[in-house]
Scaffold this motif. Structure first.
Motif, PDB file in Angstrom:
ATOM      1  N   GLU A   1      -6.262  14.520  47.031  1.00  0.00           N
ATOM      2  CA  GLU A   1      -5.888  14.338  45.622  1.00  0.00           C
ATOM      3  C   GLU A   1      -4.395  14.546  45.423  1.00  0.00           C
ATOM      4  OE1 GLU A   1      -6.956  16.174  41.204  1.00  0.00           O
ATOM      5  OE2 GLU A   1      -8.093  16.785  42.971  1.00  0.00           O
ATOM      6  N   SER A   2      -3.824  15.544  46.097  1.00  0.00           N
ATOM      7  CA  SER A   2      -2.403  15.843  45.913  1.00  0.00           C
ATOM      8  C   SER A   2      -1.513  14.717  46.418  1.00  0.00           C
ATOM      9  CB  SER A   2      -2.045  17.145  46.631  1.00  0.00           C
ATOM     10  OG  SER A   2      -2.122  17.004  48.042  1.00  0.00           O
ATOM     11  N   LEU A   3      -1.991  13.982  47.422  1.00  0.00           N
ATOM     12  CA  LEU A   3      -1.208  12.885  47.995  1.00  0.00           C
ATOM     13  C   LEU A   3      -1.538  11.526  47.370  1.00  0.00           C
ATOM     14  CD1 LEU A   3      -1.241  13.834  51.795  1.00  0.00           C
ATOM     15  CD2 LEU A   3       0.602  14.174  50.138  1.00  0.00           C
ATOM     16  N   GLY A   4      -2.588  11.487  46.557  1.00  0.00           N
ATOM     17  CA  GLY A   4      -2.949  10.236  45.897  1.00  0.00           C
ATOM     18  C   GLY A   4      -3.363   9.148  46.882  1.00  0.00           C
ATOM     19  N   TYR A   5      -2.757   7.982  46.736  1.00  0.00           N
ATOM     20  CA  TYR A   5      -3.108   6.845  47.598  1.00  0.00           C
ATOM     21  C   TYR A   5      -2.913   7.165  49.076  1.00  0.00           C
ATOM     22  CZ  TYR A   5      -2.954   4.086  43.280  1.00  0.00           C
ATOM     23  OH  TYR A   5      -3.175   3.584  42.024  1.00  0.00           O
ATOM     24  N   PHE A   6      -1.818   7.855  49.381  1.00  0.00           N
ATOM     25  CA  PHE A   6      -1.544   8.155  50.784  1.00  0.00           C
ATOM     26  C   PHE A   6      -2.529   9.183  51.340  1.00  0.00           C
ATOM     27  CE2 PHE A   6       2.544   6.519  49.251  1.00  0.00           C
ATOM     28  CZ  PHE A   6       2.750   5.515  50.189  1.00  0.00           C
ATOM     29  N   GLY A   7      -3.060  10.024  50.453  1.00  0.00           N
ATOM     30  CA  GLY A   7      -4.108  10.946  50.878  1.00  0.00           C
ATOM     31  C   GLY A   7      -5.355  10.199  51.313  1.00  0.00           C
ATOM     32  N   ILE A   8      -5.682   9.124  50.596  1.00  0.00           N
ATOM     33  CA  ILE A   8      -6.832   8.296  50.957  1.00  0.00           C
ATOM     34  C   ILE A   8      -6.595   7.643  52.310  1.00  0.00           C
ATOM     35  CG2 ILE A   8      -8.147   6.224  50.341  1.00  0.00           C
ATOM     36  CD1 ILE A   8      -7.672   6.935  47.403  1.00  0.00           C
ATOM     37  N   VAL A   9      -5.398   7.110  52.503  1.00  0.00           N
ATOM     38  CA  VAL A   9      -5.068   6.460  53.779  1.00  0.00           C
ATOM     39  C   VAL A   9      -5.204   7.438  54.935  1.00  0.00           C
ATOM     40  CG1 VAL A   9      -3.223   5.413  55.145  1.00  0.00           C
ATOM     41  CG2 VAL A   9      -3.531   4.735  52.763  1.00  0.00           C
ATOM     42  N   ILE A  10      -4.566   8.602  54.808  1.00  0.00           N
ATOM     43  CA  ILE A  10      -4.576   9.584  55.893  1.00  0.00           C
ATOM     44  C   ILE A  10      -5.978  10.141  56.107  1.00  0.00           C
ATOM     45  CG2 ILE A  10      -3.659  11.796  56.687  1.00  0.00           C
ATOM     46  CD1 ILE A  10      -1.125  11.155  55.038  1.00  0.00           C
ATOM     47  N   GLY A  11      -6.689  10.409  55.000  1.00  0.00           N
ATOM     48  CA  GLY A  11      -8.043  10.936  55.100  1.00  0.00           C
ATOM     49  C   GLY A  11      -8.972  10.002  55.854  1.00  0.00           C
ATOM     50  N   LEU A  12      -8.808   8.704  55.645  1.00  0.00           N
ATOM     51  CA  LEU A  12      -9.631   7.722  56.348  1.00  0.00           C
ATOM     52  C   LEU A  12      -9.153   7.520  57.774  1.00  0.00           C
ATOM     53  CD1 LEU A  12     -10.076   5.114  53.495  1.00  0.00           C
ATOM     54  CD2 LEU A  12     -11.885   6.437  54.567  1.00  0.00           C
ATOM     55  N   ALA A  13      -7.846   7.541  57.974  1.00  0.00           N
ATOM     56  CA  ALA A  13      -7.295   7.270  59.300  1.00  0.00           C
ATOM     57  C   ALA A  13      -7.717   8.332  60.319  1.00  0.00           C
ATOM     58  CB  ALA A  13      -5.768   7.190  59.233  1.00  0.00           C
ATOM     59  N   ILE A  14      -7.721   9.600  59.887  1.00  0.00           N
ATOM     60  CA  ILE A  14      -8.069  10.668  60.831  1.00  0.00           C
ATOM     61  C   ILE A  14      -9.539  11.077  60.692  1.00  0.00           C
ATOM     62  CG2 ILE A  14      -5.714  11.540  60.884  1.00  0.00           C
ATOM     63  CD1 ILE A  14      -6.517  13.739  58.987  1.00  0.00           C
ATOM     64  N   GLU A  15     -10.167  10.745  59.584  1.00  0.00           N
ATOM     65  CA  GLU A  15     -11.594  10.993  59.308  1.00  0.00           C
ATOM     66  C   GLU A  15     -12.055  12.394  59.719  1.00  0.00           C
ATOM     67  OE1 GLU A  15     -15.843   8.623  59.243  1.00  0.00           O
ATOM     68  OE2 GLU A  15     -14.260   7.886  60.548  1.00  0.00           O
ATOM     69  N   VAL A  16     -11.418  13.383  59.122  1.00  0.00           N
ATOM     70  CA  VAL A  16     -11.887  14.754  59.287  1.00  0.00           C
ATOM     71  C   VAL A  16     -13.248  14.910  58.618  1.00  0.00           C
ATOM     72  CG1 VAL A  16     -11.419  17.170  58.703  1.00  0.00           C
ATOM     73  CG2 VAL A  16      -9.545  15.658  59.415  1.00  0.00           C
ATOM     74  N   ILE A  17     -13.414  14.197  57.497  1.00  0.00           N
ATOM     75  CA  ILE A  17     -14.706  14.117  56.820  1.00  0.00           C
ATOM     76  C   ILE A  17     -15.092  12.640  56.750  1.00  0.00           C
ATOM     77  CG2 ILE A  17     -14.415  16.227  55.493  1.00  0.00           C
ATOM     78  CD1 ILE A  17     -13.459  14.617  53.157  1.00  0.00           C
ATOM     79  N   PRO A  18     -16.386  12.337  56.576  1.00  0.00           N
ATOM     80  CA  PRO A  18     -16.832  10.938  56.592  1.00  0.00           C
ATOM     81  C   PRO A  18     -16.061  10.056  55.610  1.00  0.00           C
ATOM     82  CG  PRO A  18     -18.721  12.398  56.675  1.00  0.00           C
ATOM     83  CD  PRO A  18     -17.514  13.269  56.434  1.00  0.00           C
ATOM     84  N   SER A  19     -15.819   8.824  56.036  1.00  0.00           N
ATOM     85  CA  SER A  19     -15.043   7.887  55.222  1.00  0.00           C
ATOM     86  C   SER A  19     -15.697   7.615  53.873  1.00  0.00           C
ATOM     87  CB  SER A  19     -14.851   6.568  55.977  1.00  0.00           C
ATOM     88  OG  SER A  19     -16.103   5.977  56.298  1.00  0.00           O
ATOM     89  N   GLU A  20     -17.039   7.633  53.834  1.00  0.00           N
ATOM     90  CA  GLU A  20     -17.732   7.383  52.578  1.00  0.00           C
ATOM     91  C   GLU A  20     -17.372   8.433  51.532  1.00  0.00           C
ATOM     92  OE1 GLU A  20     -20.226   5.784  55.957  1.00  0.00           O
ATOM     93  OE2 GLU A  20     -19.085   7.601  55.529  1.00  0.00           O
ATOM     94  N   ILE A  21     -17.216   9.681  51.972  1.00  0.00           N
ATOM     95  CA  ILE A  21     -16.870  10.758  51.042  1.00  0.00           C
ATOM     96  C   ILE A  21     -15.441  10.589  50.536  1.00  0.00           C
ATOM     97  CG2 ILE A  21     -16.481  13.250  50.834  1.00  0.00           C
ATOM     98  CD1 ILE A  21     -18.819  13.702  52.692  1.00  0.00           C
ATOM     99  N   VAL A  22     -14.530  10.236  51.439  1.00  0.00           N
ATOM    100  CA  VAL A  22     -13.134  10.032  51.029  1.00  0.00           C
ATOM    101  C   VAL A  22     -13.032   8.899  50.009  1.00  0.00           C
ATOM    102  CG1 VAL A  22     -10.816   9.412  51.802  1.00  0.00           C
ATOM    103  CG2 VAL A  22     -12.236  10.896  53.222  1.00  0.00           C
ATOM    104  N   LEU A  23     -13.729   7.799  50.278  1.00  0.00           N
ATOM    105  CA  LEU A  23     -13.688   6.656  49.368  1.00  0.00           C
ATOM    106  C   LEU A  23     -14.333   6.997  48.019  1.00  0.00           C
ATOM    107  CD1 LEU A  23     -14.561   3.812  51.890  1.00  0.00           C
ATOM    108  CD2 LEU A  23     -12.376   4.112  50.707  1.00  0.00           C
ATOM    109  N   ALA A  24     -15.459   7.704  48.068  1.00  0.00           N
ATOM    110  CA  ALA A  24     -16.126   8.097  46.821  1.00  0.00           C
ATOM    111  C   ALA A  24     -15.239   9.037  46.008  1.00  0.00           C
ATOM    112  CB  ALA A  24     -17.464   8.760  47.132  1.00  0.00           C
TER     113      ALA A  24
END
Length: 202
Positions: A16-39
């Motif tokens: 949330e703090s990084l906004g769009y880039f947080g979504i990118v990084i969260g999906l790229a490294i997938e510490v948590i499932p991509s479905e959760i990041v996208l949701a």
């Protein structure tokens, strides 16, 4: 299990703090499932912090980058790397064996259809890298397959709003038909490849 929930909360706050880039990084490294990041991205849309289109675009970019990473490791480190470390990124040897068999039997097109099959979505990038599949084609097929997945989960996250954490329950009626369609496409593709090898046409 409290530490897992705390980790999830910390990662999502970071996204949330990084906004769009947080979504990118969260999906790229997938510490948590991509479905959760996208949701969660959809939830941020619901809150008005980001736009729906932006969440989908950056979600798709993150998904593609993740597959680039797996492709690169497959290409430059090979199967032994995943045999040793695959368990840490939720890739079991049986999944790797299946993905390699699919890729060898059915070629590059399987990169697209496998994107809609759980677990195989990630695993198929590995044999593609090992086989040194054309990177441009790999990226194109991955991009096309990632767009509807991003749209679906961002939409569901936005629709659920404050209840976005129920994504698993709410996504099932949408994901299950998508999986069946993907399996149908996979069967058609496999049939096409088999008949083509035999010199026949559909």
């Amino acid at each position: 299990m409290d530490w897992i929930h705390k980790l999830l909360d910390d990662v999502l706050l970071w996204v949330e703090s990084l906004g769009y880039f947080g979504i990118v990084i969260g999906l790229a490294i997938e510490v948590i499932p991509s479905e959760i990041v996208l949701a969660y991205g959809g939830y941020l849309v619901f809150q008005g912090k980001i736009t729906f289109l932006g969440a989908v675009i950056f979600g798709t970019i993150g998904a593609v980058i993740q597959q680039w990473i797996l492709y690169a490791i497959g290409r430059y480190a090979g199967r032994p790397f995943f045999d040793k470390y695959g368990k840490y990124i939720k890739l079991k040897q049986k999944h790797l064996d299946t993905s390699e068999r699919w890729f060898k039997q059915y070629g590059a097109g399987i990169v697209f259809t496998a994107r809609f099959v759980p677990v195989m979505r990630q695993a198929i990038s590995i044999p593609a890298g090992i086989a040194r599949m054309n990177f441009g084609l790999f990226t194109l097929l991955t991009l096309i397959a990632s767009i509807p997945w991003s749209i679906l989960f961002v939409y569901l996250g936005r629709t659920l709003g404050d209840q976005w954490e129920n994504i698993d329950e709410k996504a099932a009626p949408y994901v299950q038909p998508a999986i069946l369609i993907a399996i149908g496409l996979l069967v058609v593709y496999v049939l096409f490849k088999v008949l083509r090898k035999r010199g026949k046409t559909l």
